[in-house]
Design a protein around this motif. Structure first.
Motif, short mmCIF file in Angstrom:
data_model
loop_
_atom_site.label_atom_id
_atom_site.label_comp_id
_atom_site.label_asym_id
_atom_site.label_seq_id
_atom_site.Cartn_x
_atom_site.Cartn_y
_atom_site.Cartn_z
N TYR A 1 0.78 -1.23 0.00
CA TYR A 1 0.00 0.00 0.00
C TYR A 1 0.82 1.29 0.00
N LYS A 2 2.09 1.25 0.42
CA LYS A 2 2.85 2.49 0.58
C LYS A 2 4.08 2.62 -0.31
N LEU A 3 4.61 1.50 -0.79
CA LEU A 3 5.87 1.56 -1.53
C LEU A 3 5.73 1.71 -3.05
N PRO A 4 4.60 1.39 -3.68
CA PRO A 4 4.55 1.45 -5.15
C PRO A 4 4.99 2.78 -5.74
N ALA A 5 4.60 3.90 -5.15
CA ALA A 5 5.00 5.20 -5.70
C ALA A 5 6.51 5.40 -5.60
N ILE A 6 7.11 4.93 -4.51
CA ILE A 6 8.56 5.04 -4.34
C ILE A 6 9.28 4.18 -5.35
N LEU A 7 8.81 2.96 -5.55
CA LEU A 7 9.44 2.04 -6.50
C LEU A 7 9.34 2.57 -7.92
N LYS A 8 8.20 3.14 -8.26
CA LYS A 8 8.02 3.71 -9.59
C LYS A 8 9.02 4.85 -9.83
N GLU A 9 9.17 5.73 -8.86
CA GLU A 9 10.09 6.85 -9.01
C GLU A 9 11.54 6.38 -9.03
N LEU B 1 14.03 8.89 -1.41
CA LEU B 1 12.65 8.77 -1.88
C LEU B 1 11.71 8.39 -0.74
N CYS B 2 12.16 7.49 0.12
CA CYS B 2 11.34 7.14 1.29
C CYS B 2 11.08 8.37 2.14
N ASP B 3 12.10 9.21 2.30
CA ASP B 3 11.96 10.41 3.11
C ASP B 3 11.03 11.41 2.45
N SER B 4 11.19 11.63 1.14
CA SER B 4 10.39 12.65 0.46
C SER B 4 8.94 12.22 0.31
N PHE B 5 8.72 10.93 0.14
CA PHE B 5 7.35 10.45 -0.02
C PHE B 5 6.71 10.14 1.33
N LEU C 1 10.03 7.05 9.41
CA LEU C 1 9.31 7.58 8.25
C LEU C 1 7.98 8.20 8.65
N GLU C 2 7.10 7.41 9.23
CA GLU C 2 5.78 7.97 9.56
C GLU C 2 5.06 7.06 10.55
N CYS D 1 6.82 7.40 2.73
CA CYS D 1 6.16 6.14 2.40
C CYS D 1 4.81 6.36 1.73
N GLY D 2 4.70 7.42 0.93
CA GLY D 2 3.50 7.58 0.12
C GLY D 2 2.49 8.57 0.68
N ALA D 3 2.77 9.15 1.82
CA ALA D 3 1.80 10.06 2.43
C ALA D 3 1.57 11.27 1.57
N GLY D 4 0.32 11.58 1.34
CA GLY D 4 -0.03 12.79 0.64
C GLY D 4 0.25 12.78 -0.83
N ARG D 5 0.60 11.63 -1.38
CA ARG D 5 0.90 11.55 -2.81
C ARG D 5 -0.18 10.76 -3.53
#
Length: 299
Positions: free
Chosen positions: A103-111, A289-293, A161-162, A295-299
Motif C-alpha cells: 500500500y505504501k511503496l509502489p509510488a517510491i518504487l516507480k520513481e 525517496l522514502c523520506d520525500s514520499f 518515516l511515519e 512512504c507515500g503520504a499525501g501523494r
C-alpha cells in the motif's frame, strides 16, 4: 588473490554455508571449495575447519570478515565512480513489510526505476522481525518495516518515516452484532482474521485481548491483507489492521471501525540499514525517496 574469492567468502558468511553460497552464486559446491582453498593459500592461513558435517569459520576467518567488507565496499564505490544515476547498474536487496509493500511503496518504487532504470531492486515481502535480523547479518541492504519490533541495539541506522494508526474493523453486519470490544471478561463468538503470529499489529491486538480477558472464537491466519479484507467484508470475522490498508473500504462503507480502548494506537514505519553498510548512490536514492514520499503520504 582474486576478487571473486573474497565475494564467495562473504557470500558463505551471509548464507550460512558452502552449499547455500553455491546456490546463491550459481556455482557448484566444488567451485566454492576450490576458491576457498585458493584464498587460504593466498593468505597462508586456514579460514574454515570441518566440525562434524559443517564447515565452520576459524578465528582467522572471523578476523578476515571486516577486511573483506572494506575491500568489497571499495570496489563497489569504484563501480559508481563518474556514473550518473540514470546510468548506474547495480542490485539492491530490500526486505519490506507486506502491508507497506502493498500500500505504501509502489509510488517510491516507480520513481526509483524512473531515476535509475538500469538498477535492479530485489524485493522480499517479509516479517518485520526477519527483516531486522537479516539486516544484522548483512543479507539485506535495506529494510522498510515497523520499528515496534525493537531490539536494534547500535548495529542498525534507523530512519523514522511515519506513524500509522491501527484500527479494529468489521463489516457493518458483524459490527452490529458485536459492537463492544471494550467491556472486559467476555467471549465473542467471532474469529480474528489476521497475519502470522509475529505480525506487529496482531501482537498489539492479542495483548489487548489478554489484558481485557476477551476471548474470540478462533483465529484465521493469512499472509495476504487483501484476502483478509475480503473475508472481513464478507462477514467472516474481524481484523486489526493499519488504517491505511482499509481506508478505501471504510470510505465506501464496506468496513466499519469498532471502538476499543487502544483506538488511536500507532505503529511507526522505518527504513534501516546496517551501520557498517556503505551507502551506494542507489541506496541513497531509495532512502531519499522514502523520506520525500514519507512512504507515500499525501501523494
Amino acid at each position: 588473490m582474486e576478487l571473486r574469492g573474497l565475494r564467495t567468502f562473504r557470500t558463505i558468511i551471509e548464507e550460512g554455508g558452502f552449499s547455500k553460497a553455491a546456490e546463491k552464486l550459481n556455482y557448484t559446491q566444488s567451485t566454492i571449495t576450490f576458491q576457498m582453498k585458493q584464498l587460504e593459500r593466498d593468505l597462508s592461513t586456514i579460514l574454515f575447519e570441518k566440525i562434524g558435517r559443517k564447515m565452520v569459520l576459524t578465528k582467522a576467518g572471523e578476523h578476515l570478515i571486516p577486511y573483506v567488507d572494506e575491500v568489497l565496499q571499495s570496489v563497489d564505490k569504484l563501480s559508481f565512480l563518474g556514473e550518473h544515476l540514470s546510468e548506474c547498474p547495480g542490485d539492491i536487496q530490500i526486505g519490506i513489510g507486506e502491508s507497506l509493500l502493498c500500500y505504501k511503496l509502489p509510488a517510491i518504487l516507480k520513481e526509483f526505476h524512473k531515476q535509475a532504470p538500469k538498477a535492479r531492486l530485489f524485493l522480499r515481502s517479509m516479517n518485520c522481525y526477519d527483516i531486522r535480523d537479516e539486516l544484522f547479518s548483512g543479507r539485506l541492504d535495506l529494510g522498510v518495516f515497523y520499528e515496534d519490533v525493537g531490539g536494534f541495539g547500535s548495529n542498525l541506522t534507523v530512519k523514522r518515516l511515519e506513524d500509522y494508526p491501527v484500527v479494529l474493523v468489521a463489516s457493518p453486519k458483524i459490527k452490529n452484532r458485536y459492537p463492544d470490544f471494550v467491556t472486559p471478561d467476555r467471549t465473542i463468538p467471532a474469529p480474528l482474521i489476521i497475519n502470522e503470529p509475529n505480525c506487529i499489529f496482531r501482537q498489539i491486538f492479542e495483548q489487548y485481548l489478554r489484558d481485557k480477558s476477551i476471548i474470540l472464537d478462533h483465529t484465521i491466519e493469512l499472509w495476504s491483507i487483501p484476502t483478509i479484507k475480503n473475508l472481513v467484508k464478507n462477514d467472516v470475522g474481524v481484523s486489526f489492521l493499519p488504517e491505511f490498508t482499509v481506508k478505501e473500504e471504510l470510505n465506501r462503507g464496506e468496513l466499519e471501525k469498532i471502538p476499543t480502548d487502544i483506538s488511536g494506537t500507532n505503529i511507526t514505519a522505518v527504513c534501516a540499514h546496517h551501520k557498517n553498510k556503505w551507502i551506494s548512490p542507489l541506496m541513497q536514492l531509495f532512502l531519499d525517496l522514502c523520506d520525500s514520499f514519507s512512504c507515500g503520504a499525501g501523494r
